[in-house]
Design an enzyme around this catalytic site. Sequence first.
Site, PDB file in Angstrom:
ATOM      1  N   LYS A  11     -63.046 105.076  45.033  1.00  0.00           N
ATOM      2  CA  LYS A  11     -63.098 104.360  43.749  1.00  0.00           C
ATOM      3  C   LYS A  11     -61.741 103.727  43.454  1.00  0.00           C
ATOM      4  O   LYS A  11     -60.704 104.356  43.681  1.00  0.00           O
ATOM      5  CB  LYS A  11     -63.474 105.359  42.653  1.00  0.00           C
ATOM      6  CG  LYS A  11     -63.642 104.735  41.267  1.00  0.00           C
ATOM      7  CD  LYS A  11     -64.060 105.795  40.252  1.00  0.00           C
ATOM      8  CE  LYS A  11     -64.272 105.225  38.860  1.00  0.00           C
ATOM      9  NZ  LYS A  11     -64.670 106.266  37.889  1.00  0.00           N
TER      10      LYS A  11
ATOM     11  N   SER B  89     -68.923 105.537  35.201  1.00  0.00           N
ATOM     12  CA  SER B  89     -68.122 104.410  35.642  1.00  0.00           C
ATOM     13  C   SER B  89     -67.991 104.278  37.162  1.00  0.00           C
ATOM     14  O   SER B  89     -67.659 103.207  37.640  1.00  0.00           O
ATOM     15  CB  SER B  89     -66.721 104.531  35.040  1.00  0.00           C
ATOM     16  OG  SER B  89     -66.053 105.673  35.550  1.00  0.00           O
TER      17      SER B  89
ATOM     18  N   SER C   1     -68.989 110.337  34.762  1.00  0.00           N
ATOM     19  CA  SER C   1     -68.906 109.171  35.649  1.00  0.00           C
ATOM     20  C   SER C   1     -69.203 109.413  37.113  1.00  0.00           C
ATOM     21  O   SER C   1     -69.246 108.455  37.887  1.00  0.00           O
ATOM     22  CB  SER C   1     -67.524 108.541  35.555  1.00  0.00           C
ATOM     23  OG  SER C   1     -67.471 107.721  34.434  1.00  0.00           O
TER      24      SER C   1
HETATM   25  N1  GLN Z   1     -69.309 107.014  30.270  1.00  0.00           N
HETATM   26  C1  GLN Z   1     -68.238 107.824  29.767  1.00  0.00           C
HETATM   27  C2  GLN Z   1     -67.202 106.960  29.116  1.00  0.00           C
HETATM   28  O1  GLN Z   1     -67.467 105.827  28.977  1.00  0.00           O
HETATM   29  C3  GLN Z   1     -67.631 108.612  30.875  1.00  0.00           C
HETATM   30  C4  GLN Z   1     -66.689 107.850  31.695  1.00  0.00           C
HETATM   31  C5  GLN Z   1     -66.066 108.655  32.775  1.00  0.00           C
HETATM   32  O2  GLN Z   1     -66.503 109.768  33.053  1.00  0.00           O
HETATM   33  N2  GLN Z   1     -65.005 108.119  33.348  1.00  0.00           N
HETATM   34  O3  GLN Z   1     -66.144 107.393  28.760  1.00  0.00           O
END
Ligand code: GLN
Length: 477
Positions: free
Chosen positions: A76, A151, A175
């Site tokens: 990532k 994400s 995420s």
């Molecule tokens: N969807 C969650 C957020 O927007 C989690 C994001 C993540 O785990 N990096 O913060």
Amino acid sequence: MTHTITSIREALRAKRFSAVEVTREALDFAERENPKTNAYLMLCPERALAAAAEVDRRLAAGEEAGALAGVPIAVKDVILTKGVRTTCASKMLENYIPPYDATAVERIEAAGGVIIGKTNCDEFAMGSSNENSYFGPVRNPAALDRVPGGSSGGSAAVVAQGTAVVSLGSDTGGSIRQPASFCGVVGVTPTYGRVSRYGLVAFASSLDHIGPFARNVKDSATLLGVMAGHDPMDSTSAAASVPDYAAHLDQNDVRGMKIGLPVEYMKHATGETADRIYEAIDKLRAMGCDVRDVSLPNTDYAIATYYVICTAEASSNLARYDGVRYGYRSADPGDADSNKLFAMYRNTRGESFGAEVKRRIMLGTYVLSHGYYDAYYLKAQKIRALIARDFTNAFQSVDALVAPVSPFPAFRLGEKVNDPVSMYLSDIYTITGSLAGIPCMSVPCGTDSGLPVGLQILCNHFEEQKMFRLAHAFETS
Ligand code: GLN
């Protein structure tokens, strides 16, 4: 590519192909397939082929080639790779070339892993759909008009698409698990501190984790085992020793294992997703597990708590992007009578952060500001402790919890972009585990409207081994 870590190991041993050959195959396939999904932001053939050549050299010399020898791996783009651009899917870091590797990356390459490219994600890992990337959204390989989740959408998509064997994601509030569920692959968020965060670009430091994606539980366990363990470069990394996660998987007997089903989660679960979870529970019972209801009474506060804590930490972590030392710098000098330094900060940040990142910085600055700190930030920290205590209490009577990962399967691109609150609700079942810092994972358990659904398994701190054992037994029976 349909290779697994195990199949590559066997093929290299039998000399059916070399590490360089399988790396070339992976790079070519990724190059050809990527236009469909936009899951890779870049490939790094030079670095990959050099790593693969080193594996071939070690094998030819009869040396130990490592647990990930010759395995094509995607990373990532919030995880630093020395000399290879790392953008966080942001205009801010569009041209940033890190001077060092993340510890996880270093350990992967030391174990013979071959990093072939960097994957797309939501900007600075903020989002649940991968639509917040400066470089455009990722499409879900299971249905190209749908989001892959976020994400870490790119990392889930490349494994689902077969353009990498395994990949690395990061998880702050869901995420890894949510995109794994949306794309139909395995995704693991380890215990907080289990994998070093050194070289992971910080979003919310008390919640950030690095973890693996794979097409089966065993591969995810192998990859986690390589990355896990204490690192002096991360003061929050845990000293606890690392068991051989993959080796114990075949001691597959989960009979008598006590499993809890959080009643607060299931009361919101509806439709085919809920049906799949109830079927998974029937299967666990048929495997001899003892499944019972448990209560996590503070669940309703989790999303609000998370969005206070993560935005507070993000506003502080992202203060470093001011155009001075690295990243984007605005060319706009401001008005003739303005303070030049402040104009540079303001224009740099204004021009290069996306809307969601700005929203979080503003929210976080607000909850940390004088007069609101106690009302919001401190209170959220107290509720976080209550949420963690819910889990501690539950694990006194059960070995593991099972739950949905997401209330719904992959939604259509564009469906939720103008409704941040509905987007935030995607993480309703994943945020609690993140706040508690416990290990949790998503393992495929069927489909909803033809789209993949994941079963979430959660265990107590440092009980990854038990979690993998249950997930592997579920996957193989
Ligand atoms: N969807 C969650 C957020 O927007 C989690 C994001 C993540 O785990 N990096 O913060």
